[in-house]
Enzyme design. Structure first.
Site, short mmCIF file in Angstrom:
data_model
loop_
_atom_site.label_atom_id
_atom_site.label_comp_id
_atom_site.label_asym_id
_atom_site.label_seq_id
_atom_site.Cartn_x
_atom_site.Cartn_y
_atom_site.Cartn_z
N CYS A 52 0.82 -1.22 0.00
CA CYS A 52 0.00 0.00 0.00
C CYS A 52 0.85 1.26 0.00
O CYS A 52 0.32 2.36 -0.16
CB CYS A 52 -0.94 -0.01 1.21
SG CYS A 52 -2.10 -1.38 1.17
N HIS A 59 -2.63 7.18 3.97
CA HIS A 59 -3.14 5.98 3.28
C HIS A 59 -4.39 5.50 4.00
O HIS A 59 -4.42 5.38 5.23
CB HIS A 59 -2.05 4.90 3.30
CG HIS A 59 -2.59 3.53 3.00
ND1 HIS A 59 -3.33 3.26 1.87
CD2 HIS A 59 -2.54 2.38 3.70
CE1 HIS A 59 -3.69 1.99 1.89
NE2 HIS A 59 -3.22 1.43 2.99
N ASN A 102 -9.88 0.16 1.57
CA ASN A 102 -8.43 0.23 1.35
C ASN A 102 -8.13 -0.20 -0.08
O ASN A 102 -8.29 -1.37 -0.42
CB ASN A 102 -7.73 -0.68 2.37
CG ASN A 102 -6.21 -0.69 2.20
OD1 ASN A 102 -5.67 -0.19 1.22
ND2 ASN A 102 -5.52 -1.27 3.17
O1 UT7 Z 1 -2.59 -1.24 4.44
C1 UT7 Z 1 -2.29 -2.15 5.46
C2 UT7 Z 1 -3.25 -3.29 5.35
N1 UT7 Z 1 -3.89 -3.74 6.55
C3 UT7 Z 1 -4.43 -2.97 7.52
O2 UT7 Z 1 -4.29 -1.79 7.52
C4 UT7 Z 1 -5.20 -3.64 8.58
C5 UT7 Z 1 -4.85 -3.15 9.97
N2 UT7 Z 1 -5.68 -3.79 10.98
C6 UT7 Z 1 -6.98 -3.44 11.15
O3 UT7 Z 1 -7.49 -2.59 10.45
C7 UT7 Z 1 -7.74 -4.09 12.27
O4 UT7 Z 1 -6.87 -4.84 13.05
C8 UT7 Z 1 -8.90 -4.99 11.77
C9 UT7 Z 1 -10.00 -4.15 11.19
C10 UT7 Z 1 -8.40 -5.99 10.72
C11 UT7 Z 1 -9.48 -5.78 12.94
O5 UT7 Z 1 -9.91 -4.88 13.95
P1 UT7 Z 1 -9.54 -5.12 15.48
O6 UT7 Z 1 -10.21 -4.07 16.24
O7 UT7 Z 1 -8.04 -5.20 15.53
O8 UT7 Z 1 -10.22 -6.49 15.78
P2 UT7 Z 1 -9.56 -7.89 16.21
O9 UT7 Z 1 -8.80 -8.47 15.07
O10 UT7 Z 1 -8.85 -7.68 17.50
O11 UT7 Z 1 -10.84 -8.75 16.47
C12 UT7 Z 1 -11.79 -8.43 17.49
C13 UT7 Z 1 -12.95 -9.40 17.40
C14 UT7 Z 1 -12.53 -10.86 17.25
O12 UT7 Z 1 -13.43 -11.65 17.98
P3 UT7 Z 1 -13.03 -12.19 19.44
O13 UT7 Z 1 -11.81 -13.04 19.23
O14 UT7 Z 1 -12.80 -10.98 20.28
O15 UT7 Z 1 -14.25 -12.99 19.84
C15 UT7 Z 1 -12.71 -11.13 15.78
O16 UT7 Z 1 -12.98 -12.49 15.50
O17 UT7 Z 1 -13.71 -9.09 16.22
C16 UT7 Z 1 -13.92 -10.30 15.49
N3 UT7 Z 1 -14.04 -9.93 14.09
C17 UT7 Z 1 -15.21 -9.63 13.51
N4 UT7 Z 1 -16.48 -9.60 14.02
C18 UT7 Z 1 -17.46 -9.23 13.17
C19 UT7 Z 1 -13.07 -9.81 13.17
N5 UT7 Z 1 -13.60 -9.44 11.99
C20 UT7 Z 1 -14.92 -9.31 12.18
C21 UT7 Z 1 -16.01 -8.95 11.36
N6 UT7 Z 1 -17.25 -8.92 11.89
N7 UT7 Z 1 -15.83 -8.60 10.06
#
Ligand code: UT7
Length: 339
Positions: free
Chosen positions: A121, A248, A278
């Site tokens: 990215c 970004h 993104n």
């Molecule tokens: O350009 C670089 C490319 N990548 C990025 O920029 C991504 C950077 N990371 C992020 O944007 C965030 O980490 C995410 C959006 C991917 C995830 O957000 P988060 O606040 O870090 O959530 P998490 O991964 O800590 O997950 C929290 C909970 C989990 O459930 P449990 O384990 O707490 O029960 C996930 O399974 O949210 C759950 N979860 C979802 N729930 C509903 C993960 N994705 C989803 C979803 N819908 N789509």
């Protein structure tokens, strides 16, 4: 971390003189995703800031998107003929040959030097630095820089943790030789990478993206903030001088943290992730093109750009927005898929 600097470039600075963007017509809303994934509109909006993304069908390639955006940049009123094309993408349509020569041929520019560049990215800012180097070295008088990606093709279609994040698109700018003192001159481009963290975002093939979301989040905030600080310092700008932060568009919470760390008020932050997600290497040029077209970005604004991506890679730079007549193809009322 290293830097491609304005100092010493004398009369061969790289100056922004054209811009364009292209997005697929197909809109995929959060509601569309909740119909097939175990997720909710509320979760996606609150965790990422995304409400919808544009998705390219099988009939719209990375090359097609790149050609559309580039044609608009070249048609910008202040644009000039280019001798080089640098295309940043993580999602070329094939392994070989590169996308850039094909795009160059379709634009009627056969003979121009053309190559692809992959920096996740961060690719667009890496490509800007490369283009500035080509101009500084007198290899080219003007360069077309394109960021084009079909990132929506990378996640496993059943993975709720990555599918909502990504969209497709392309953006392009034309850089011409000019002086460091004029509006539109690119500042020092701060660049860096950390391959020891490569496994945090990896896609061995389309449909198999794996990402350690929380770790990536932490690195993104840290790297984008630090790179932005260094780019502003290299330009001699205090952060209070920054009129527009252009980060970004990875996640609205990430860009919010970056803005807070830099002390840049929310009203000075450019954002479009709600509508496009993104879009990888396309993210920054699409953001700038849209903001220039709708008046959020105006001539004289001091713009601080910063990006982060797979690699890991990061970069930041500065530009004082030039007197670019609003490209007609980006004006209000143009077809939604062309904005
Ligand atoms: O350009 C670089 C490319 N990548 C990025 O920029 C991504 C950077 N990371 C992020 O944007 C965030 O980490 C995410 C959006 C991917 C995830 O957000 P988060 O606040 O870090 O959530 P998490 O991964 O800590 O997950 C929290 C909970 C989990 O459930 P449990 O384990 O707490 O029960 C996930 O399974 O949210 C759950 N979860 C979802 N729930 C509903 C993960 N994705 C989803 C979803 N819908 N789509």
């Amino acid at each position: 971390m290293s830097a491609c600097g304005a100092a010493g470039r004398g009369e061969r600075a790289a100056v922004l003189c054209g811009i364009g963007a292209a997005l697929p017509a197909t809109v995929v809303s959060n509601a569309d995703l909740t119909a097939r994934l175990d997720t909710t509109d509320e979760w996606i909006r609150s965790r990422t800031g995304i409400a919808q993304r544009r998705i390219a069908g099988a009939d719209l390639t990375t090359e097609d998107l790149a050609v559309r955006a580039a044609a608009k940049a070249l048609a910008s009123p202040a644009s000039v003929p280019v001798q080089a094309v640098v295309l940043a993408t993580t999602t070329p349509d094939r392994c070989c040959p590169a996308t850039a020569p094909a795009v160059t041929a379709r634009l009627g520019l056969t003979g121009a030097l053309a190559f692809d560049l992959a920096a996740g990215c961060t690719g667009f800012l890496y490509a800007l630095a490369t283009a500035a180097g080509l101009i500084a070295a007198a290899t080219a008088e003007a360069v077309l820089v394109i960021g084009a990606d079909r990132l929506a093709a990378l996640p496993d279609p059943d993975d709720r943790t990555t599918v909502p994040l990504f969209g497709d698109g392309a953006g392009a700018v034309v850089l011409r030789r000019g002086t460091a003192a004029e509006r539109g001159a690119l500042g020092t481009v701060v660049l860096g990478s950390d391959g020891t963290q490569a496994d945090l975002i990896r896609a061995p093939r389309p449909g198999a993206l794996q990402m350690e979301g929380a770790e990536v989040f932490r690195h993104a905030v840290d790297r984008m903030s630090t790179a932005a600080l260094n780019a502003a310092a290299a330009a001699g700008w205090a952060l209070a001088d920054v009129d527009r932060l252009a980060p970004h568009q990875a996640n609205a919470r990430i860009t919010g943290f970056v803005a807070r760390q830099l002390g840049i008020p929310e009203g000075r932050q450019l954002q479009n992730i709600e509508h496009v997600g993104n879009t990888g290497a396309a993210s920054l040029p699409v953001l700038l093109a849209q903001a220039a077209a709708d008046g959020r970005l105006t001539p004289g604004h001091r713009v601080l750009l910063t990006a982060f991506g797979a690699g890991l890679t990061w970069s930041a730079t500065t530009v004082t927005w030039p007197d670019l007549p609003t490209p007609p193809q980006l004006a209000e009322g143009s077809p939604a898929h062309d904005r």
